[in-house]
Motif scaffolding. Structure first.
Motif, PDB file in Angstrom:
ATOM      1  N   THR A  27       0.022   3.546  -3.031  1.00  0.00           N
ATOM      2  CA  THR A  27      -0.792   4.714  -2.687  1.00  0.00           C
ATOM      3  C   THR A  27       0.040   5.951  -2.375  1.00  0.00           C
ATOM      4  O   THR A  27      -0.331   7.055  -2.741  1.00  0.00           O
TER       5      THR A  27
ATOM      6  N   GLU B 276      -1.535   9.568  -3.368  1.00  0.00           N
ATOM      7  CA  GLU B 276      -2.897   9.773  -2.880  1.00  0.00           C
ATOM      8  C   GLU B 276      -2.965   9.903  -1.364  1.00  0.00           C
ATOM      9  O   GLU B 276      -3.995  10.282  -0.827  1.00  0.00           O
ATOM     10  N   SER B 277      -1.895   9.553  -0.679  1.00  0.00           N
ATOM     11  CA  SER B 277      -1.901   9.578   0.779  1.00  0.00           C
ATOM     12  C   SER B 277      -0.531  10.011   1.281  1.00  0.00           C
ATOM     13  O   SER B 277       0.474   9.830   0.601  1.00  0.00           O
TER      14      SER B 277
ATOM     15  N   ALA C 176       0.828  -1.211   0.000  1.00  0.00           N
ATOM     16  CA  ALA C 176       0.000   0.000   0.000  1.00  0.00           C
ATOM     17  C   ALA C 176       0.860   1.257   0.000  1.00  0.00           C
ATOM     18  O   ALA C 176       0.537   2.244  -0.665  1.00  0.00           O
TER      19      ALA C 176
ATOM     20  N   LYS D  40       1.068   6.801  -6.616  1.00  0.00           N
ATOM     21  CA  LYS D  40      -0.102   7.626  -6.911  1.00  0.00           C
ATOM     22  C   LYS D  40      -0.156   8.933  -6.118  1.00  0.00           C
ATOM     23  O   LYS D  40      -0.969   9.796  -6.435  1.00  0.00           O
TER      24      LYS D  40
ATOM     25  N   CYS E  20       1.012   5.168   4.896  1.00  0.00           N
ATOM     26  CA  CYS E  20       0.158   3.984   5.043  1.00  0.00           C
ATOM     27  C   CYS E  20      -0.231   3.832   6.520  1.00  0.00           C
ATOM     28  O   CYS E  20       0.309   4.509   7.391  1.00  0.00           O
TER      29      CYS E  20
END
Length: 140
Positions: A93, A99-100, A89, A97, A103
Motif C-alpha cells: 500500500t 495509496e497511504s 501492507a 501503490k 501502515c
C-alpha cells in the motif's frame, strides 16, 4: 517525530502529544484529523496503542527499533527513523501503490511515542542484530 512525514501529519502528531500530556486523552477533533490524514489505518493503529502492542527495543549503543504485535498475532519490526515497516501492507500500500502515507504499525509507533504508551525492552547488541537479521530473512 521524523521529517519523513508531510508537515501536516507531523503537526497533528505534535498536537496529539501536547493534548495527551495535558489531559491524558486525545480530543475528538484530533481523532477526526487522524482519520482524515491517515485514513483507514487510524482506528486499527489506535487499537494497537490501546492494547499496548508497541515495544521500543533499545541496545546499549543506543540503536533503536520498534516491534509491533499486529492484530494477526505476528510481530512486525518498524523503524521510525527511516519510516519503514516489515509488514506486507507497508510494502504494497505504501511502497508499491503509494495509496497511504504509512501502515497501521508505524502509525501505532508514532502514536505510542506521542502518548508515552511504548513498552520498553533493552537488549544486547547481538540480540538486536538477531532481530534485524530475522526480519531480513523473512523478507528474502
Amino acid at each position: 517525530m521524523d521529517s519523513t512525514l508531510p508537515a501536516v501529519a507531523e503537526e497533528l502528531l505534535k498536537e496529539i502529544k501536547k493534548a495527551f500530556k495535558e489531559t491524558s486523552h486525545v480530543p475528538d477533533d484530533l481523532l477526526l484529523g487522524l482519520k482524515f490524514i491517515f485514513g483507514s489505518c487510524a482506528v486499527p493503529a489506535l487499537d494497537l496503542v490501546d492494547q499496548r502492542s508497541v515495544t521500543r527495543v533499545t541496545s546499549p549503543s543506543g540503536r533503536t527499533a520498534y516491534q509491533v504485535l499486529g492484530s494477526s498475532g505476528k510481530l512486525y519490526t518498524c523503524y521510525s527513523s527511516c519510516h519503514y515497516c516489515t509488514c506486507p501492507a507497508f510494502g504494497f500500500t505504501v511502497l508499491q501503490k503509494s495509496e497511504s502515507l504509512l501502515c497501521k504499525h508505524i502509525l501505532a509507533v508514532y502514536l505510542s511515542q506521542a502518548m508515552g504508551a511504548c513498552q520498553e525492552l533493552t537488549v544486547s547488541e547481538e540480540q538486536l542484530t538477531n532481530i534485524l537479521l530475522a526480519n531480513e530473512e523473512d523478507e528474502g
